[in-house]
Every structure is written in C-alpha cells, then in structure tokens.
Motif scaffolding. Structure first.
Motif, PDB file in Angstrom:
ATOM      1  N   LEU A 617      53.474 -21.877  -9.740  1.00 25.89           N
ATOM      2  CA  LEU A 617      53.849 -22.648  -8.553  1.00 25.89           C
ATOM      3  C   LEU A 617      53.282 -21.967  -7.314  1.00 25.89           C
ATOM      4  O   LEU A 617      53.168 -20.740  -7.264  1.00 25.89           O
ATOM      5  CB  LEU A 617      55.368 -22.773  -8.415  1.00 25.89           C
ATOM      6  N   SER A 618      52.948 -22.773  -6.319  1.00 19.74           N
ATOM      7  CA  SER A 618      52.393 -22.260  -5.064  1.00 19.74           C
ATOM      8  C   SER A 618      53.377 -22.481  -3.933  1.00 19.74           C
ATOM      9  O   SER A 618      54.049 -23.517  -3.860  1.00 19.74           O
ATOM     10  CB  SER A 618      51.073 -22.955  -4.735  1.00 19.74           C
ATOM     11  N   ASN A 619      53.452 -21.507  -3.027  1.00 20.41           N
ATOM     12  CA  ASN A 619      54.253 -21.622  -1.815  1.00 20.41           C
ATOM     13  C   ASN A 619      53.418 -22.371  -0.786  1.00 20.41           C
ATOM     14  O   ASN A 619      52.339 -21.912  -0.409  1.00 20.41           O
ATOM     15  CB  ASN A 619      54.616 -20.227  -1.303  1.00 20.41           C
ATOM     16  N   ILE A 620      53.895 -23.531  -0.338  1.00 24.94           N
ATOM     17  CA  ILE A 620      53.037 -24.363   0.521  1.00 24.94           C
ATOM     18  C   ILE A 620      52.856 -23.757   1.916  1.00 24.94           C
ATOM     19  O   ILE A 620      51.926 -24.137   2.633  1.00 24.94           O
ATOM     20  CB  ILE A 620      53.571 -25.814   0.633  1.00 24.94           C
ATOM     21  N   ILE A 621      53.708 -22.807   2.300  1.00 26.82           N
ATOM     22  CA  ILE A 621      53.557 -22.165   3.608  1.00 26.82           C
ATOM     23  C   ILE A 621      52.631 -20.953   3.512  1.00 26.82           C
ATOM     24  O   ILE A 621      51.665 -20.824   4.261  1.00 26.82           O
ATOM     25  CB  ILE A 621      54.923 -21.728   4.177  1.00 26.82           C
TER      26      ILE A 621
END
Length: 647
Positions: A617-621
């Motif tokens: 998963l990627s942190n969108i910030i």
C-alpha cells in the motif's frame, strides 16, 4: 420539340411551382420575424426553447393596463390556450402550448387594446443546444468548490459601481459592503481551482440584488432573470459555464424559491393579492416599511414532519418571512409556482448547468418543492439538485431525500440534501477528549446513521460554508485536526463541498460566526494584494502546507473509483484510533485517524476482512510504501491515507 419532351418540360414547371408554393406556405408559418418589436414592459421568461417533454409555457406579461388587452399569436406549432387576468390591471398571463412540430424562430404576440390600438412583442423559441440526457449533474465523483463571488477575485474594477443601483461604493474594510469580486474573476482562476482537484464550482447567487445594503451576498434577488451588473453580464455568466464545460467541470447554480428581495420590481405592483405571504400586512405598512417590521414567522423546520405540529406553527414555517427584507413567496399561487419552475429550467438551459443548489429548502410550501424538483428532474433525468436543510438530525435530512419512505407519504423528488449532522459531528469528535461516548466514537456513530438515508453517496457533506464559522476556527486553530476533518470527509460515501480559502486556513477568529468575516476576500484576487494565494506569494509555511495537502488528497480522490462508488467498511474506534476503508475489486483505500500525540503500533489483525494481508500500500501524502502485515506504526496524531493503487 417532340411531344414527349414538351410534356416533360410542362411537368417540370408544374412541380417547380408546386414546390415553391409549399415552401412559401411553410415559410409563412415559421419564418423569422423581419422586424423585432418590443412594445411590452416585461415578458418572462424572456425566451423559451422547443423540444421539452412538458409542452406548456406560461408567459408573465407586465405593462400598464395590459390586463384589458386581447392577445393573439399566429405561429405554426404554438397555440395560445388561455389568457388569465390578475388582480392588478397591469398583468396578463398567457398559457401557450408548444407542440412537437414547432420550429425554432421568432414570432409576434399582438395585444389588441380597448381603444383598438395594438402593442406587439416579438418572442423567440430557440433550439436546445444539447439533449436532456446530456445534462449530467454532480455526484459522489465530484468535489465542489463553494465561492462567494464578491469576495473571490475582482477582474473588472469598471463594474464595481453601477449608477442607479441602491447600494453604491466599494469598501473592503467593511465585511457587509461590496468588495468588487465578479464572474470574470472566477473564470480567470479556473486553472487554480482545477489544479487543486475540484471538478465543480458553486458560486453563491449572482442575480441582481438591488438592495440598499447587504447586496453582495446575492440571496435577496430583485429580478430572477437578470445578472447583477456588479458581477458582470449574462455573457460573463455564460462564459464561466462554457469554460467549465471545456474542462469537464460543472457549474452549480444557487437558486432561491422561498423569497426575493424587498426591492424586487414586482413588490411595487404585485400581480395577485396572494403573490407573497402576509401580503395584506405588507401592503398596509408599505409606506412605513423600514426592514424591521415584524412578520409572523416560525423557523422550527420540524413542523414539516411533526405529527403533532399545530396549524399555527405550520403556517409560521411556510408563510413567515425569512427576514423582513426578504418577502416570502407564495408558491401555492399557481402562477407563482409556474414562474419559479420555469425560471429554474430557463437557467439550466441558458447556462448548461451541472446542478442546482436550492437555498432554505424546508421553508417554502413542501408540496410545491416536490413539484419543482420533480418538474426539473422529469426534463433532465441525469441532473442533480441539492437542498439546504440546516438540521443536525439525520431523520430530518433523510426526510427530504428522494426515495426515503416517509410516514406521511411525502416524496421530495430531491436527489441530494446537505449533511449538517455529519459536519457538526466531525467538529465535536475532533475537539473532544476521547472517552466511551465522546471523541472519535461520535464520528463513527455519526456515519453509522447512514442506514436512514435512501442514498448516502448522494448527500453533500462539507467542513463549513458561507453561513458558519470557518472549519479552522471551529477546530480552534488546530492544523492537524483540520487536516483530519478534511481527509475524513473526502473519504466518505458523500459528495464533498469545500469553501474557498479553506485550503489556506482562512479563519474568523476575530469575531467567530460573523458573516462578513467568514466571507473574507481571497488573497490575490485584487490588484495590489501583498499576499497571493493563487501563486503562493506571501503565504505562510502552514498555509502552503495545507494548500498542498488538500490538493494532494483531492487529486487522488478525482480518479479513485473506491472513494466514488466503493463499499464502505469502518471499525469502531479503539484507543483513539479510527479506521475506515473504501473498497472495490480493484482498489482499497484505508483512512486512519490517530488522536494520540504519541507513536502508536496499530495491530492490523483486526482488519483481516479487508483482504490486505501481504499487499503493498502507498501513502498518498508521503508516497511511501508499506506491506500490510501484522502492525502499522502511526507517527503521532494525524491522518494516514493508504491505497492499493500504484502512485
């Protein structure tokens, strides 16, 4: 010449003559009027279109003693069905039927007066520029930018003052004076709005408010068919709509069916004795009316649903004036009802609207409001309308949404209502200390109320608006809490609306709740501003950070099917941490709120049903990636937004 050729020539001449005669007859019926005449003071709607499902059109005619005239129309496909006189001799109402055979063009309406003289008014029917199905309304894939036009950007100082209007002058130091923002100012900054990630704009009303004071806000209209010249022209309004359309963005028009401004042109000569509510009281005191005269009113909106409400309370709710400077329109008068419905449709067609926001929705006659919304949605099946219901009770919000099974059988035909309940819940949850019944549990239980709504994703949610304190003020100037509020509501199964300036932490700390301060000028919208939020010049680091934060979340949201349409799953808050997920087959978005000031290790085994174990998963910030395994480290207070999509 042989006989056969001679016969052919004769036949050709006969066919040619016949064709010319047929063409001439057709042209006589539908040809444009060569001389346009405008002898009549007012004709509303000022023009109309062919091709509506509802073929009826009612024209309001205003002219001295026109009530004694006989009207005639001679145009193929248009029938004058009935003529109605009014209580005032200066009005006439014409019922027209525009059949499927009617063609676009101009025709004359002839008014024969008692002295055998004639007045002629040229009227136009236009072709519709797009099909009814192509009017696509706003939905949960949109993010809406709310703007107070007078306070956003002044592109044309030449229209700041207009001679002849009651309120003159520009004073940017006075929160209740005009500041000069205009339609062109919005158009000039569409790049900024689009780049932030918004897909629609909702400007507060820009129709003329020729009132002696407070004319800037737009909600006291004095002509429902005229743009306020201090905001620009009808062409400026159309240009804004066109520019938005070219960007695949939507224009939402703020309309008012409940009231008008006291200086509306018809208040000097009301057509019927019941054109506005409590009209007799008004007419008896008109010479001494000072905008402070008390008119019986009751702002208890629950009387619309209350099984035990008295007739007196119901009457005060529906008939009472919103304020004494805004006459309450009587939608039970059939001519008023028709007028309002046609006016709304006229603006949909004129601007190619992507939606309507209807002010003070529960205040007018509720049966009329059902007919109003139903009439619009019947013509535009993919359109959207949102109604303002300022209530913190989800039961009342749900009552007004189309599809809700109400005990009294009422069906509103209204696709969207405004979620004031969720707005207040978010603020309370973030301001309170955590306990078993306070803090994040309120937010969790607030969303749990969605079972009452016919369609939660069609409800409009917002952190603040033009009538309440800025969200940054409501959250006591706490930047982290403000980010948590914004990120959470942008993840909900809702249509989000953000007020201009939220992205740069605009506030009203000096006088919380003051409308003039809430609607502060957007920095950079005026020549000479030392701070320019459009370019970033002069903004503080905190303001730039918030601007970038909101831009990042909005632009991710723009392409996220999970947020637009996904299944919603949330987990009851434990130890000051609240987890919400939006899920589709191809994407999962996880939103985590941590109210703890210290680092927390979140045990992920509780969220097994999300099916994320072992996934990246990627942190969108921050754009950092992680593998969803046994635990997740949360670095102190704040929001974390993770996605299974590759950024």
């Amino acid at each position: 010449m042989n006989l056969a050729l001679k016969h052919i020539l004769i036949l050709f001449v006969l066919i040619n003559v016949s064709c010319k005669r047929t063409l001439a007859e057709e042209q006589d019926a539908t040809a444009p009027v060569t001389e346009i005449q405008n002898d009549i003071e007012k004709v509303e709607p000022p023009h109309w279109w062919i091709g509506f499902k509802n073929q009826d059109l009612q024209l309001l005619i205003k002219h001295p003693n026109i009530g004694k005239a006989t009207a005639k129309i001679n145009y193929a496909g248009v029938s004058l069905v009935k003529t109605h006189t009014a209580d005032s001799p200066n009005y006439l109402f014409l019922d027209l039927e525009i059949s499927e055979t009617a063609k676009a063009g101009q025709f004359n309406i002839t008014f024969q007066l008692k002295d055998d003289s004639e007045l002629i008014q040229t009227y136009e029917l236009k072709s519709r520029e797009k099909s009814a199905e192509d009017y696509i309304g706003f939905n949960s894939s949109d993010a809406i930018y709310l703007i107070t036009p007078d306070r956003f950007a002044n592109a044309n100082p030449e229209n700041d003052e207009v001679k002849g209007l009651l309120q003159q002058g520009i004073d940017r130091t006075d929160g209740y004076a005009r500041h000069g923002g205009d339609l062109q100012g919005i158009t000039n900054h569409l790049d900024y709005i689009e780049n932030l990630g918004f897909t629609a704009i909702w400007p507060c009303p820009v129709l003329i408010n020729d009132m002696p004071k407070g004319s800037y806000h737009g909600y006291a209209m004095t002509d429902f068919y005229k743009v306020d010249p201090r905001f620009g022209t009808l062409e400026d309004y159309k240009k804004l709509a066109s520019e938005l359309d070219s960007r695949d963005m939507k224009l939402i028009m703020d309309q008012v069916a409940n009231h008008c401004g006291l200086e509306h042109w018809w208040m000097k000569d009301l057509p019927f004795k019941d054109w506005v509510n409590y009209q007799e009281n008004y007419e008896k005191n008109i010479d001494n009316w000072d905008n402070k005269t008390t008119i019986t009113s009751n702002h208890r909106r629950t009387s619309n649903q209350d099984l035990y409400a008295s007739k007196k309370d119901n009457e005060g709710m529906t008939d009472g004036w919103f304020v004494s400077s805004m006459p309450d329109l009587n939608q039970r008068n059939p001519f008023m009802a028709k007028y309002i419905i046609q006016n709304s449709i006229w603006w949909v067609e004129t601007l190619g609207l992507g939606g309507i926001r209807q002010d003070t929705y529960p205040y007018p006659d509720k049966d009329f409001m059902s007919n109003w919304a139903g009439s619009i949605m019947a013509e535009y099946p993919n359109f959207s309308i949102v109604g303002e219901e300022w209530s913190y009770n989800p039961l009342l919000i749900a009552y007004w949404q189309d599809g809700h099974k109400n005990a009294d059988g009422y069906d509103s035909n209204l696709k969207s209502t405004m979620d004031f309940a969720m707005q207040r819940t978010i603020v309370e949850a973030l301001n309170e200390e955590e306990s078993w019944d306070k803090g994040l549990i309120k937010m969790y239980e607030g969303l749990a109320n969605d079972f009452v709504y016919a369609s939660p994703k069609d409800i409009m949610v917002f952190p603040d608006n033009h009538d309440m304190s800025r969200i940054f003020t409501q959250l006591d100037g706490n930047i982290t809490n403000t980010k948590m509020a914004l990120s959470y509501l942008l993840m909900l199964p809702r249509i989000p609306q953000i007020y201009y300036g939220t992205e740069i932490l605009m506030d009203d700390f000096d006088k919380p709740g003051d409308h003039g301060l809430i609607r502060t000028d957007f920095p950079g919208g005026w020549e000479g501003d030392t701070v320019n939020a459009f370019t970033g010049e002069g903004l503080s680091n905190d303001q730039k950070d918030m601007q970038l934060y909101l831009k990042t979340v909005l632009n991710y949201r723009k392409s996220s099917k999970a947020i637009h349409q996904g299944k919603t799953i949330h987990f009851a808050p434990i130890n000051g941490i609240y987890v919400l997920a939006r899920v589709t087959d191809n994407e999962t978005v996880v939103h985590i709120i941590n109210k703890n000031e210290t680092t927390q290790d979140l045990d992920l085994s509780r969220f097994e049903e999300l099916g994320l174990s072992g996934k990246s998963l990627s942190n969108i910030i921050t754009k950092e990636t992680m593998i969803w395994n046994s635990s997740l480290k949360l670095e102190g207070k704040g929001s974390t937004i993770l996605t299974t999509k590759t950024l």
